[in-house]
Every structure is written in structure tokens, then in C-alpha cells.
Enzyme design. Structure first.
Site, PDB file in Angstrom:
ATOM      1  N   LYS A  28       0.834  -1.209   0.000  1.00  0.00           N
ATOM      2  CA  LYS A  28       0.000   0.000   0.000  1.00  0.00           C
ATOM      3  C   LYS A  28       0.865   1.253   0.000  1.00  0.00           C
ATOM      4  O   LYS A  28       0.636   2.175  -0.792  1.00  0.00           O
ATOM      5  CB  LYS A  28      -0.913  -0.036   1.228  1.00  0.00           C
ATOM      6  CG  LYS A  28      -1.888   1.109   1.336  1.00  0.00           C
ATOM      7  CD  LYS A  28      -3.155   0.686   2.061  1.00  0.00           C
ATOM      8  CE  LYS A  28      -2.983   0.469   3.543  1.00  0.00           C
ATOM      9  NZ  LYS A  28      -2.925   1.712   4.330  1.00  0.00           N
ATOM     10  N   ASP A 322       1.882  -1.205  12.016  1.00  0.00           N
ATOM     11  CA  ASP A 322       0.595  -1.621  11.443  1.00  0.00           C
ATOM     12  C   ASP A 322       0.216  -3.051  11.828  1.00  0.00           C
ATOM     13  O   ASP A 322      -0.873  -3.513  11.474  1.00  0.00           O
ATOM     14  CB  ASP A 322       0.648  -1.515   9.911  1.00  0.00           C
ATOM     15  CG  ASP A 322       0.744  -0.062   9.458  1.00  0.00           C
ATOM     16  OD1 ASP A 322       0.297   0.832  10.204  1.00  0.00           O
ATOM     17  OD2 ASP A 322       1.282   0.182   8.362  1.00  0.00           O
ATOM     18  N   LYS A 349      -4.760   5.473  14.710  1.00  0.00           N
ATOM     19  CA  LYS A 349      -4.758   4.835  13.387  1.00  0.00           C
ATOM     20  C   LYS A 349      -6.188   4.856  12.835  1.00  0.00           C
ATOM     21  O   LYS A 349      -6.995   5.665  13.252  1.00  0.00           O
ATOM     22  CB  LYS A 349      -4.190   3.417  13.489  1.00  0.00           C
ATOM     23  CG  LYS A 349      -2.703   3.394  13.860  1.00  0.00           C
ATOM     24  CD  LYS A 349      -1.854   3.972  12.750  1.00  0.00           C
ATOM     25  CE  LYS A 349      -0.388   3.994  13.093  1.00  0.00           C
ATOM     26  NZ  LYS A 349       0.396   4.746  12.098  1.00  0.00           N
ATOM     27  N   ARG A 353      -6.705   1.417  17.885  1.00  0.00           N
ATOM     28  CA  ARG A 353      -6.508  -0.036  17.753  1.00  0.00           C
ATOM     29  C   ARG A 353      -6.280  -0.742  19.081  1.00  0.00           C
ATOM     30  O   ARG A 353      -6.505  -1.951  19.188  1.00  0.00           O
ATOM     31  CB  ARG A 353      -5.352  -0.322  16.783  1.00  0.00           C
ATOM     32  CG  ARG A 353      -5.777  -0.073  15.358  1.00  0.00           C
ATOM     33  CD  ARG A 353      -4.717  -0.388  14.339  1.00  0.00           C
ATOM     34  NE  ARG A 353      -5.312  -0.297  13.013  1.00  0.00           N
ATOM     35  CZ  ARG A 353      -4.635  -0.118  11.886  1.00  0.00           C
ATOM     36  NH1 ARG A 353      -3.312  -0.018  11.926  1.00  0.00           N
ATOM     37  NH2 ARG A 353      -5.261  -0.047  10.742  1.00  0.00           N
TER      38      ARG A 353
HETATM   39  C1  S3P Z   1       2.550   4.807   6.322  1.00  0.00           C
HETATM   40  C2  S3P Z   1       3.076   5.192   7.524  1.00  0.00           C
HETATM   41  C3  S3P Z   1       2.545   4.741   8.829  1.00  0.00           C
HETATM   42  C4  S3P Z   1       1.652   3.509   8.688  1.00  0.00           C
HETATM   43  C5  S3P Z   1       0.680   3.661   7.554  1.00  0.00           C
HETATM   44  C6  S3P Z   1       1.404   3.861   6.235  1.00  0.00           C
HETATM   45  C7  S3P Z   1       3.153   5.317   5.075  1.00  0.00           C
HETATM   46  O1  S3P Z   1       1.781   5.781   9.404  1.00  0.00           O
HETATM   47  O2  S3P Z   1       0.967   3.269   9.893  1.00  0.00           O
HETATM   48  O3  S3P Z   1      -0.136   2.510   7.454  1.00  0.00           O
HETATM   49  O4  S3P Z   1       2.854   4.776   3.988  1.00  0.00           O
HETATM   50  O5  S3P Z   1       3.926   6.276   5.148  1.00  0.00           O
HETATM   51  P1  S3P Z   1       2.450   6.930  10.356  1.00  0.00           P
HETATM   52  O6  S3P Z   1       3.267   7.792   9.503  1.00  0.00           O
HETATM   53  O7  S3P Z   1       1.257   7.641  10.941  1.00  0.00           O
HETATM   54  O8  S3P Z   1       3.236   6.169  11.382  1.00  0.00           O
END
Ligand code: S3P
Length: 437
Positions: A28, A322, A349, A353
Site C-alpha cells: 500500500k 501496522d 490509526k 486499535r
Molecule cells: C505509512 C506510515 C505509517 C503507517 C501507515 C502507512 C506510510 O503511518 O501506519 O499505514 O505509507 O507512510 P504513520 O506515519 O502515521 O506512522
């Protein structure tokens, strides 16, 4: 979303063993960024392994709204006709980021540097997520972003601002905030430096470099300056470790299971769960380790073994941020006590969670105690019952795993958002031995 329109309940019944060879969908984080950089590049980029999830499709739609032609020659493939770093056009309507925090926070940085105004909106869950963490440092760079009261979406981003580089130390480890600042930095005068309290996923840095933007980075630090151009580049997206995580836990806890997960992205800033599960005694082998599209990937072979509780090392937390919903299920199935601390970020989140997993697992008879920044989980048997994911995709999939081991069916509420990150989860899971309907 937890409203009626999106109410989708799955029932996960005791099942197993789990067997087979599967490839979970594309990463993702990488898919979001690939669309962004390809859109801003000069020339045509091909993205293969693109995640056909709602989150990443929303990001692709955002760029289509801003005048980028994005073709879909086949599922999981995108051909992006880049418009160049200054080539985006004002969208005719607000940009809907759906459920995606990554989409909204990264776009906030990128759009702060455009010549036109934009508005970013999101679904019920995203509309409750804190945006001050990007608004405040972007404002220091000269951006003007108005939010709903308290720093919540929608975000109204003014264009034609003169941005200045910034030297910023993140108060919390967040790849999204780091990336938002680096994206604004593409349009800023002078240098933008971001320092992190703990290194986070570095896809933005690595991909900017792959697209030809001069950038220096090392663990916990990145710096770039504005005024360059991006060159079209093909991107190969590995399978998402965070989606593989559910199967790593499921096969670890269900007797006689053995599963192979193909082409999994092994960036060390993502694979903290692997280390945590191994500390719990898990048998997970990496085979066929190689590189694809500049990212380390491997096939993972996971076999059932009884797990035992651990104190999750606090330094692993950002590298598995995550994966805690899945880890909580592993802990509930393990022998002994697991303690999680230093993970307060879990409360902001897609849902809180810690609260959602504690409530859901308690409803299934697990002994789990919330703490402000984590939880204490006593391993033991799980009962049949009902667990409410509150529309959080990762909590929903984690409760489905809990159903494998419960003493009867587990009804998992509000599962529609699984499609944000893991389209086809139900079918893939049933194909290797789940009983999910
Ligand atoms: C992500 C960073 C993380 C992660 C999210 C995806 C990214 O979030 O939890 O699912 O793609 O940069 P945070 O930056 O809030 O830690």
C-alpha cells in the site's frame, strides 16, 4: 466506516490446518507513492503489482482529477502519463482520500506547493484523524492549510504560496509526516531536512531517488532541495508485508499449518513483526531472498509451532506499527503473558486499535488489559462470539484469524473496509484453509 451502509459482517469459524502458496496484494505504501511520483514525472511510467485497494485507487483518482492520464492495461497495472513537476491542474471538486491517512497526509504536503487551491476530504474514520502533525510543520514552511476545528479533515489548502525549506525534527516517528514535508520540499526554496526520533519506512526517499530527484538520506534523516525534476521510472511493487502478516500469525497459531507467502516486501522498517513472532518462538523461514524494483523481497515459509508470550521490545514498535492487531491475536493464542508498551500511536490509526482490539478480544473471552500506550495480554483459549472491527480493516482481518482458534464461530462486524488494503482477502484466506463467510 461503522455506519449502516457499509455494515458487512463476516463469520470466521474454527478451521485449519492452513496450507498453500499465496501472494498477497501489492504494498500500500509503495503503491500510493508510485502513483504520486509517476504523475509528477516527465514521461510515462509503468507500475506493476499496484494495490487494487480502495485507498490507493483513491490516490490514483486524485491525480486523474488533477489532469493526469492513468491507464489500467490490466488489474494491478497502471500506466501513468506524467505531467511534470509543475503540470498538475486544479481539480474541479474536493479530492476524496477515502479511508487513507497516507493519501491525505502526503497529498497535503504535495498540494501545499501547487499554484491552485484544493480541498481534501475523507470518510468517517479519516475525518477523525489528527492532521496537525502535518499542518503545523507545513505552516512553518509557508503553507496555508485550514482544517476543521481541532486539526481534523477536511483540509483546505491554499495554492500559490512561497514555500521555504525547513529543518524539522519529528516529535513522533511517522513516515507520513516525514513524507509530507519532503513532498512540500520539492516545491520549496532551499533545503528541507527531516530528522526522526526513530527511523521509519523510507519509500519516499528511495523512490524520489529512483525517479532522479537528488536526495540524501540515512537512517533517521533525509534532506533534499527544491527545483529539480522527476524522470519517469517503472515501479515493481512487492507484496505487502502488512497483508502477509495476517497469514504469518494465522499459520503460526493453527496446528499443522504450513504456508508459503510469495514476493513479500522485506524492507527492515516494515518487518518488525517477523522479529517479534520469532521471539515468541515462531518458525518463519525466508527463502529466495532477492531484490525487485530496488526493494528487498523474499518468500516466507511459516509453520505452526506453539508460541509463548514476550515483552515486545519497544525499539521494534515503529517497524511493526501496522501489525499490532495481528500481534494481539498471536499473543491471545500464546502461552503466557505478552506486554506491549510505547505504542500510543495505535490510538490514532484507522481506529483506536488498542481499544478496539482489547474490546473485541475480551468479547471472545481473552484476558487483555489496556494501558495508555499498549496492552497486557494473557494467552489462553478463545470463545465464539462477536467482535466489532469498527470499520478498521486490520482489526477486521485480525478478528477473522481469532475465529480460526475459537471454540465456535466468530462474527466479525463492519468488514467492508478490508477492501481498502486487502481486496480478495476472504477468497485468498478460504483458499488456504480458513472457513470465512
Ligand atoms: C505509512 C506510515 C505509517 C503507517 C501507515 C502507512 C506510510 O503511518 O501506519 O499505514 O505509507 O507512510 P504513520 O506515519 O502515521 O506512522
Amino acid at each position: 466506516m461503522s455506519n449502516g451502509a457499509n455494515a458487512l459482517t463476516w463469520t470466521s469459524s474454527p478451521a485449519g490446518p492452513l496450507h498453500g502458496e499465496i501472494r498477497v496484494p501489492g504494498d500500500k505504501s509503495i503503491s500510493h507513492r508510485a502513483v504520486m511520483f509517476a504523475s509528477l514525472a516527465d514521461g510515462v511510467s509503468r507500475i506493476s503489482g499496484f494495490l487494487e485497494g480502495e485507498d490507493t485507487r483513491a490516490t490514483a483518482r486524485a491525480f486523474t482529477q488533477m489532469g493526469v492520464r492513468i491507464d489500467t492495461p490490466s488489474a494491478s497495472e497502471r500506466v501513468v502519463h506524467g505531467v511534470g513537476i509543475d503540470g498538475l491542474k486544479a481539480p474541479a471538486a474536493p479530492i476524496d482520500c477515502g479511508n487513507a491517512g497516507t493519501g491525505m497526509r502526503l497529498l497535503a504536503g504535495l498540494l501545499a506547493g501547487q499554484k491552485f487551491d484544493t480541498t481534501l476530504i475523507g470518510d468517517e474514520s479519516l475525518s477523525k484523524r489528527p492532521m496537525r502533525r502535518v499542518i503545523d510543520p507545513l505552516a512553518k514552511m509557508g503553507a496555508k492549510i485550514e482544517s476543521n476545528g481541532g486539526g481534523l479533515p477536511p483540509l483546505s489548502i491554499s495554492g500559490s504560496r512561497k514555500l521555504q525549506g525547513i529543518d524539522y525534527t519529528l516529535p513522533v516517528a511517522s513516515a507520513q509526516v516525514k513524507s509530507a514535508l519532503l513532498l512540500a520540499g520539492l516545491y520549496a526554496q532551499g533545503e528541507t531536512r527531516v530528522r526522526e526520533p526513530h527511523p521509519t519506512r523510507d519509500y519516499t526517499e528511495r523512490m524520489l531517488r529512483a525517479f532522479g530527484w537528488p536526495i540524501e538520506f540515512c537512517e533517521g534523516h533525509a534532506q533534499l532541495s527544491g527545483g529539480h525534476r522527476l524522470r519517469a521510472t517503472d515501479v515493481v511493487v512487492p507484496a505487502d508485508f502488512s497483508s502477509a502478516a495476517f497469514f504469518l500469525v494465522a499459520a503460526s497459531i493453527v496446528s499443522e499449518s504450513e504456508l508459503t507467502l510469495r514476493d513479500v516486501g522485506m524492507n527492515p522498517r516494515r518487518t518488525g513483526l517477523l522479529q517479534a513472532l520469532r521471539l515468541m518462538g515462531a518458525d518463519i523461514r525466508e527463502t529466495n531472498a532477492r531484490e525487485a524494483g530496488g526493494e528487498a523481497i523474499a518468500d516466507l515459509v511459516v509453520r505452526h509451532v506453539p508460541l509463548h508470550g514476550i515483552d515486545v521490545p519497544v525499539e521494534l514498535v515503529p517497524d511493526m506499527i501496522d501489525e499490532f492487531p495481528a500481534l494481539f491475536v498471536a499473543a491471545a493464542a500464546a502461552q503466557g503473558t505478552t506486554r506491549v508498551a510505547g505504542a500510543a500511536e495505535l490510538r490514532v490509526k484507522e481506529s483506536d486499535r488498542i481499544a478496539v482490539m482489547a474490546k473485541g478480544l475480551s468479547a471472545l473471552g481473552a484476558k487483555i488489559e489496556e494501558t495508555p500506550d499498549g496492552a497486557i495480554i494473557e494467552g489462553g483459549a478463545l470463545d465464539s462470539g462477536e467482535a466489532d472491527s469498527t470499520g478498521d480493516h486490520r482489526c477486521a482481518m485480525s478478528f477473522c484469524i481469532a475465529g480460526l482458534l475459537a471454540d465456535g464461530p466468530v462474527r466479525v462486524l463492519d468488514c467492508a473496509n478490508v477492501a481498502t488494503s486487502f481486496p480478495g482477502f476472504l477468497e485468498l484466506a478460504n483458499g488456504c484453509g480458513f472457513a470465512l463467510a
